[in-house]
Design a protein around this motif. Structure first.
Motif, short mmCIF file in Angstrom:
data_model
loop_
_atom_site.label_atom_id
_atom_site.label_comp_id
_atom_site.label_asym_id
_atom_site.label_seq_id
_atom_site.Cartn_x
_atom_site.Cartn_y
_atom_site.Cartn_z
N ILE A 146 0.84 -1.20 0.00
CA ILE A 146 0.00 0.00 0.00
C ILE A 146 0.88 1.24 0.00
CG2 ILE A 146 -1.71 1.33 1.29
CD1 ILE A 146 -2.83 -1.29 2.38
N GLY A 147 1.91 1.23 0.85
CA GLY A 147 2.81 2.38 0.93
C GLY A 147 3.46 2.68 -0.39
N ASP A 150 3.02 9.64 3.37
CA ASP A 150 2.88 11.09 3.51
C ASP A 150 4.22 11.73 3.89
OD1 ASP A 150 0.22 11.03 2.86
OD2 ASP A 150 -0.52 11.33 4.90
N ASN A 151 4.98 11.04 4.73
CA ASN A 151 6.29 11.57 5.13
C ASN A 151 7.22 11.65 3.93
OD1 ASN A 151 9.22 11.05 6.51
ND2 ASN A 151 7.86 12.21 7.85
N VAL A 152 7.21 10.59 3.11
CA VAL A 152 8.04 10.58 1.90
C VAL A 152 7.60 11.69 0.95
CG1 VAL A 152 8.72 9.25 -0.13
CG2 VAL A 152 8.50 8.11 2.08
N ILE A 153 6.31 11.81 0.73
CA ILE A 153 5.77 12.80 -0.21
C ILE A 153 6.08 14.22 0.27
CG2 ILE A 153 3.63 13.74 -1.18
CD1 ILE A 153 2.56 10.79 -1.09
N ASN A 154 5.99 14.46 1.57
CA ASN A 154 6.33 15.79 2.10
C ASN A 154 7.79 16.14 1.83
OD1 ASN A 154 3.76 16.33 3.07
ND2 ASN A 154 4.17 15.49 5.11
N VAL A 155 8.67 15.16 1.97
CA VAL A 155 10.09 15.39 1.69
C VAL A 155 10.29 15.65 0.19
CG1 VAL A 155 12.40 14.36 1.68
CG2 VAL A 155 10.92 14.10 3.68
N MET A 156 9.60 14.89 -0.65
CA MET A 156 9.67 15.14 -2.09
C MET A 156 9.26 16.57 -2.41
SD MET A 156 8.40 11.70 -4.11
CE MET A 156 6.72 11.70 -3.49
N ASN A 216 0.76 -11.25 -1.74
CA ASN A 216 1.00 -12.46 -0.93
C ASN A 216 -0.29 -13.11 -0.45
OD1 ASN A 216 0.15 -10.70 1.05
ND2 ASN A 216 2.04 -10.75 2.24
N GLY A 217 -1.42 -12.59 -0.92
CA GLY A 217 -2.70 -13.19 -0.59
C GLY A 217 -3.39 -12.64 0.64
N VAL A 218 -2.76 -11.67 1.31
CA VAL A 218 -3.34 -11.08 2.53
C VAL A 218 -4.26 -9.92 2.15
CG1 VAL A 218 -2.82 -9.82 4.66
CG2 VAL A 218 -1.36 -11.73 3.94
N PRO A 219 -5.50 -9.93 2.64
CA PRO A 219 -6.42 -8.82 2.35
C PRO A 219 -5.93 -7.52 2.99
CG PRO A 219 -7.59 -10.77 3.15
CD PRO A 219 -6.14 -11.01 3.41
N PHE A 220 -6.06 -6.44 2.24
CA PHE A 220 -5.72 -5.14 2.80
C PHE A 220 -6.73 -4.78 3.90
CE2 PHE A 220 -3.87 -3.89 -1.56
CZ PHE A 220 -2.60 -4.27 -1.18
N THR A 221 -6.23 -4.14 4.96
CA THR A 221 -7.10 -3.67 6.03
C THR A 221 -6.93 -2.16 6.19
OG1 THR A 221 -5.47 -3.91 7.81
CG2 THR A 221 -6.79 -5.86 7.25
N HIS A 222 -7.90 -1.57 6.86
CA HIS A 222 -7.82 -0.12 7.08
C HIS A 222 -6.61 0.24 7.93
CE1 HIS A 222 -9.00 3.83 8.85
NE2 HIS A 222 -9.35 4.05 7.61
N GLU A 223 -6.26 -0.62 8.90
CA GLU A 223 -5.10 -0.37 9.74
C GLU A 223 -3.82 -0.36 8.90
OE1 GLU A 223 -3.29 -1.88 14.02
OE2 GLU A 223 -4.20 -3.35 12.68
N MET A 224 -3.73 -1.27 7.95
CA MET A 224 -2.57 -1.28 7.05
C MET A 224 -2.50 0.01 6.26
SD MET A 224 -2.78 -5.08 5.39
CE MET A 224 -2.89 -6.57 6.39
N TYR A 225 -3.64 0.46 5.79
CA TYR A 225 -3.70 1.70 5.01
C TYR A 225 -3.26 2.90 5.85
CZ TYR A 225 -5.66 5.84 2.77
OH TYR A 225 -5.82 7.10 2.24
N VAL A 226 -3.76 2.98 7.08
CA VAL A 226 -3.43 4.11 7.95
C VAL A 226 -1.91 4.16 8.22
CG1 VAL A 226 -3.70 5.08 10.27
CG2 VAL A 226 -5.70 4.23 9.01
N GLY A 227 -1.34 2.99 8.51
CA GLY A 227 0.10 2.94 8.75
C GLY A 227 0.89 3.31 7.52
N ALA A 228 0.50 2.75 6.37
CA ALA A 228 1.20 3.02 5.11
C ALA A 228 1.07 4.48 4.71
CB ALA A 228 0.65 2.12 4.01
#
Length: 199
Positions: A22-23, A65-71, A48-60
């Protein structure tokens, strides 16, 4: 009991890999000034077959966002300066025996800043300060970007660890900034230690 613990470790690893996907997708979208929300990932499954979750999205998203801000701060949107989940050779540390895949790195050549990110979705705290794995990556990136012994005196290396699920007194994002020339000294110390072990 041992098997169940191993299964839990594999589950954490697989979830981490899914959140990394996701990240990577969010960062790629960010290079085009696009910012996908959770609905883009809801119902999808990682490679890898693992369903995406909202928690994964929030962390990613915290990581991306940190990378994009630096860009945005350095005016580097993609190109050769941005590398996401790309393997780098590190012959400086171990000839023909060393390499790795940083989660993300950004070389802002004009300003003389090299950023390396390590995104951790697990719960074990990882520090940015003198993080040897990340320093290893830097050794390869310095060579990859042709940052020589003169330029490294003016090159600032920023190591950033992003851990949304590991409580830390400094928060979920920590960093260590050091001159590349000083980092080379630490890497040479590491080389010497490795040589002594091989004797």
């Amino acid at each position: 009991h041992v098997r169940s613990r191993r299964q839990r470790q594999m589950c954490i690893r697989d979830r981490g890999e899914a959140s990394h996907e996701i990240g990577a997708e969010l960062i790629d979208a960010g290079t085009r000034a696009q910012f996908p929300d959770w609905k883009v990932f809801e119902g999808r499954v990682a490679s890898n077959g693992v369903p995406f979750t909202h928690e994964m999205y929030v962390g990613a998203k915290l990581y991306a966002d940190n990378v994009i801000n630096v860009m945005r701060d350095h005016g580097v949107f993609g190109g050769e300066g941005l590398r996401v989940e790309q393997y780098v050779d590190i012959p400086r540390v171990h000839i023909d025996q060393n390499g790795g895949t940083p989660d993300c790195s950004l070389w802002a050549k004009q300003q003389g800043f090299l950023y390396v990110w390590d995104y951790k979705f697990g719960f074990d705290v990882v520090e940015a300060f003198e993080n040897w794995q990340m320093m290893d990556y830097v050794a390869g990136l310095l060579d990859l970007h042709d940052i020589n012994g003169h330029a490294d005196q003016y090159t600032h290396v920023v190591l950033r660890v992003v851990q949304p699920r590991a409580p830390h007194r400094k928060g979920p994002i920590r960093e260590w900034t050091v001159l590349a020339s000083d980092l080379r000294c630490l890497l040479y110390t590491s080389d010497a230690a490795d040589d002594s072990l091989r004797v």
